[in-house]
Scaffold this active site. Structure first.
Site, PDB file in Angstrom:
ATOM      1  N   ASP A  57     -15.939  62.624  -7.714  1.00 23.70           N
ATOM      2  CA  ASP A  57     -16.900  63.772  -7.976  1.00 23.70           C
ATOM      3  C   ASP A  57     -16.896  64.058  -9.473  1.00 23.70           C
ATOM      4  OD1 ASP A  57     -18.828  65.725  -7.687  1.00 23.70           O
ATOM      5  OD2 ASP A  57     -17.417  67.055  -6.445  1.00 23.70           O
ATOM      6  N   ASN A  59     -19.121  66.515 -10.863  1.00 21.96           N
ATOM      7  CA  ASN A  59     -20.128  67.712 -10.999  1.00 21.96           C
ATOM      8  C   ASN A  59     -19.628  68.909 -10.029  1.00 21.96           C
ATOM      9  OD1 ASN A  59     -21.321  66.809  -8.808  1.00 21.96           O
ATOM     10  ND2 ASN A  59     -23.403  67.132  -9.694  1.00 21.96           N
ATOM     11  N   ASP A  61     -19.784  69.114  -6.693  1.00 20.65           N
ATOM     12  CA  ASP A  61     -20.639  69.408  -5.500  1.00 20.65           C
ATOM     13  C   ASP A  61     -19.934  69.002  -4.350  1.00 20.65           C
ATOM     14  OD1 ASP A  61     -21.023  66.798  -5.975  1.00 20.65           O
ATOM     15  OD2 ASP A  61     -23.368  67.125  -5.855  1.00 20.65           O
ATOM     16  N   ASP A  65     -20.091  60.561  -7.236  1.00 15.46           N
ATOM     17  CA  ASP A  65     -21.428  60.194  -7.696  1.00 15.46           C
ATOM     18  C   ASP A  65     -21.050  59.245  -8.932  1.00 15.46           C
ATOM     19  OD1 ASP A  65     -20.153  61.878 -10.167  1.00 15.46           O
ATOM     20  OD2 ASP A  65     -20.755  63.507  -8.964  1.00 15.46           O
ATOM     21  N   ASP A 240     -27.161  43.642   3.441  1.00 18.00           N
ATOM     22  CA  ASP A 240     -26.767  44.441   4.748  1.00 18.00           C
ATOM     23  C   ASP A 240     -27.471  43.628   5.778  1.00 18.00           C
ATOM     24  OD1 ASP A 240     -25.719  47.032   5.623  1.00 18.00           O
ATOM     25  OD2 ASP A 240     -27.610  47.263   6.426  1.00 18.00           O
ATOM     26  N   GLU A 294     -23.863  40.213   4.772  1.00 20.18           N
ATOM     27  CA  GLU A 294     -23.047  40.656   5.991  1.00 20.18           C
ATOM     28  C   GLU A 294     -23.517  40.003   7.388  1.00 20.18           C
ATOM     29  OE1 GLU A 294     -22.229  44.779   8.164  1.00 20.18           O
ATOM     30  OE2 GLU A 294     -24.396  44.391   7.666  1.00 20.18           O
TER      31      GLU A 294
END
Ligand code: NOJ
Ligand code: CA
Length: 594
Positions: A57, A59, A61, A65, A240, A294
């Site tokens: 992370d 920033n 929060d 990210d 996926d 997958e």
């Protein structure tokens, strides 16, 4: 024109040209086969999966990210990673943590902006690594504008982007779903929508409606979004649940046998190969990319139909035989080593030189590798994690490592249902615990071993609060409390750490093509404690010996084989040039045979 002007023009033109042209030119030069295999960068690569929500992370929060990933690329480059597979980074309401996409051309706001993506991609390339992204096109989010339109009316131009069917009247006259298909996330795979009095299909969550690939407009949209990302310079896709894209539009009821394995029942629809070939022709063939499907529901026997390079579908797939071998549904069972080893022999025999394999024992859908296949007790966590990395990086196929496994991160000590985030865990709890079918304590015990959230806890970067993952007071999912002992800062600095050992095995693999293109042979398939195999490329022959027991043992190599020079080991040893090995618990060694 002066030379300087000319070179300025060439540079300007080069910056306008899409990367595809350069790539395609490179791709078209055939290379000499190695041991019968056509060489390719993705066969030689070590892939590392990043689950963006939990990586870093930037920033404060509490959510990982893209700038966070960019800030840790040196760590990955130092490890020796060639390719990063990024789990979904697209705009999503996060019913299934990004596997429910609202806009395929937008970055999830929590992860940053498109500029952050471009910066990350450039920084990856600058470090001579590549990026493959997740392609989730069996379904979208119900908030995708195609579905928002689709559900409005039967006459909407997007109606046929999804599967809409009438319900069938039940015995008491009440409407029932069109058939008995269950969702992977509990309950029926059909959801009633009052706006048009019909049901739509969702093999996963209610908020993940399945796309109708029989509609050519859907396929064109998918190919177009793939080109959008490839033209930015991404190096391919992890696809996926790709075997689920083609459905039998009659939707007959599943038989009791099919209901016992819905993955098999839903895979391999009537047009699956046709659509993959069309996708290849329209998209992949025009770029130098890597594709890995997958392959839920695809058996080993069916694998060449998807990956044989003469068929032009996918490069390779994930087959779940190994990763789910010690599982019985949601339960973990003890590892039967001969049975486990036999999977790799079957793969070596079942896939010829035209079909490339993958090797992996963890990802964001499975618990931590050391807790599942190794021994995460304080005594054996380090050697067993190193043994598993040795195995993953020396078996036959492109290895996929999951974030944190290079640190020996472990399963999380979940105490109550509130500790979980995963929709699969929560839906199953509602359907089975709240209805009294399964006792809560038994369910939680199973989830401590097998839940997907075990691998989704944030990366443990250092010993500071929240493992240095975030400066927020609380990350989106709790950090494993063992971060004070298990973290990247400690391991990068410690020459004997799992991280530095993994780094040396990756470097060793890169230096020894026998581990990439060499033949594989299990030299002692019936042994219940030791996994011993050779990798052979021409005159180069290596032996890998792995003790899967926590107790020490003397291992006599079968067939009068003598272990040659010691190349690598996860514990201090000097033993070499002998047929009798004294192995400590979870010891792993690599020898060069004469
Ligand atoms: C497989 C993904 O790996 C998993 O995380 C997801 O829940 C399902 N597909 C649905 O997209
Ligand atoms: Ca953040």
């Amino acid at each position: 024109m002066k030379a300087a002007q000319l070179s300025a023009l060439v540079l300007a033109l080069a910056s306008l040209a899409p990367p595809v042209q350069v790539m395609a030119a490179q791709a078209s030069q055939p290379q000499a086969a190695i041991n019968g295999y056509q060489p390719a960068w993705w066969k030689e690569a070590v892939v590392y999966q990043v689950y963006p929500r939990s990586f870093k992370d930037s920033n404060g929060d509490g959510i990982g990210d893209l700038p966070g990933i960019t800030s840790k690329l040196d760590y990955l480059q130092q490890l020796g990673v060639d390719v990063i597979w990024l789990s979904p980074h697209y705009d999503s309401p996060n019913a299934d943590n990004g596997y429910d996409i609202r806009d395929y051309r937008k970055v999830m706001a929590e992860f940053g902006t498109m500029a952050d993506f471009d910066t990350m991609l450039a920084a990856i390339k600058q470090r001579h690594m590549r990026l493959i992204i997740d392609l989730v096109v069996n379904h979208t989010s119900d908030e995708h504008h195609w579905f928002v339109e689709s559900r409005k009316s039967k006459a909407n131009p997007y109606r046929d982007f999804y599967f809409w069917r009438d319900g069938r009247p039940g015995p008491d006259g009440k409407l029932l779903p069109p058939n008995n298909d269950p969702s992977f996330f509990s309950g029926s795979a059909w959801q009633f929508d009052p706006a048009t009095n019909q049901y739509y299909l969702h093999y996963f969550a209610v908020k993940q409606p399945d796309l109708n690939w029989d509609n050519p407009k859907v396929r064109e949209e998918v190919y177009s979004l793939m080109r959008f990302w490839l033209d930015k310079g991404v190096d391919g896709f992890r696809m996926d649940v790709i075997p689920l894209i083609s459905k039998n539009p009659a939707f007959p009821d599943l038989t009791p046998e099919q209901l016992s394995n819905i993955g098999d029942a839903y895979a391999n629809g009537p047009h699956m190969h046709e659509y993959l070939q069309e996708m290849n022709r329209n998209v992949m063939a025009k770029y130098d990319v890597m594709t890995v499907g997958e392959a839920l529901g695809i058996s080993l026997a069916q694998t060449p139909l998807m990956v044989d390079d003469r068929r032009h579908e996918l490069n390779t797939i994930f087959n779940f035989d190994a990763i789910r071998f010690n599982r019985d549904g949601i339960k973990l069972k003890p590892l039967d080593l001969p049975g486990f080893k036999a999977i790799y022999t079957r793969h070596a025999e079942g896939l010829d030189k035209h079909s490339w394999d993958t090797v992996f024992l963890s990802n964001h859908d499975n618990p931590r590798v050391v807790s599942t296949f190794g021994d995460d007790s304080p005594e054996f966590r380090v050697p067993s994690a190193k043994l598993l990395e040795t195995m993953l990086l020396t078996l036959r196929g492109t290895p996929f490592l999951y974030q944190g496994d290079e640190l020996g991160m472990t399963n999380y000590p979940f105490r109550s249902i509130e500790d979980f985030d995963d929709i699969e865990v929560k839906n199953y709890y509602k359907a089975n615990v709240l209805t009294g079918r399964i006792a809560e304590a038994a369910y939680l015990e199973d989830m401590r071993h097998t839940s997907r959230d075990n691998s989704r806890t944030p990366m443990q970067w250092d010993a500071s609060a929240n493992g240095g993952f975030t400066t927020a007071t609380k990350p989106w999912l709790a950090e494993n409390p063992n971060y004070a002992q298990i973290n990247a800062a400690e391991e990068v600095a410690d020459p004997h750490s799992i991280y530095n050992y993994t780094r040396s095995v990756i470097a060793f693999r890169h230096d020894h093509p026998a581990f990439i293109y060499g033949d594989y042979q299990d030299i002692d398939p019936g042994n219940t404690s030791v996994f011993a195999y050779t990798r052979t490329l021409g005159p180069e022959r290596y032996l890998v010996v792995l003790n899967f027991e926590s107790k020490p043992l003397t291992y006599t190599l079968p067939g009068g084989i003598t272990a040659g020079s010691l190349m690598l080991a996860n514990l201090p040893t000097k033993e070499q040039n002998t047929g009798s090995l004294h192995l400590a618990g979870w010891e792993a060694r690599i020898y060069k045979l004469r």
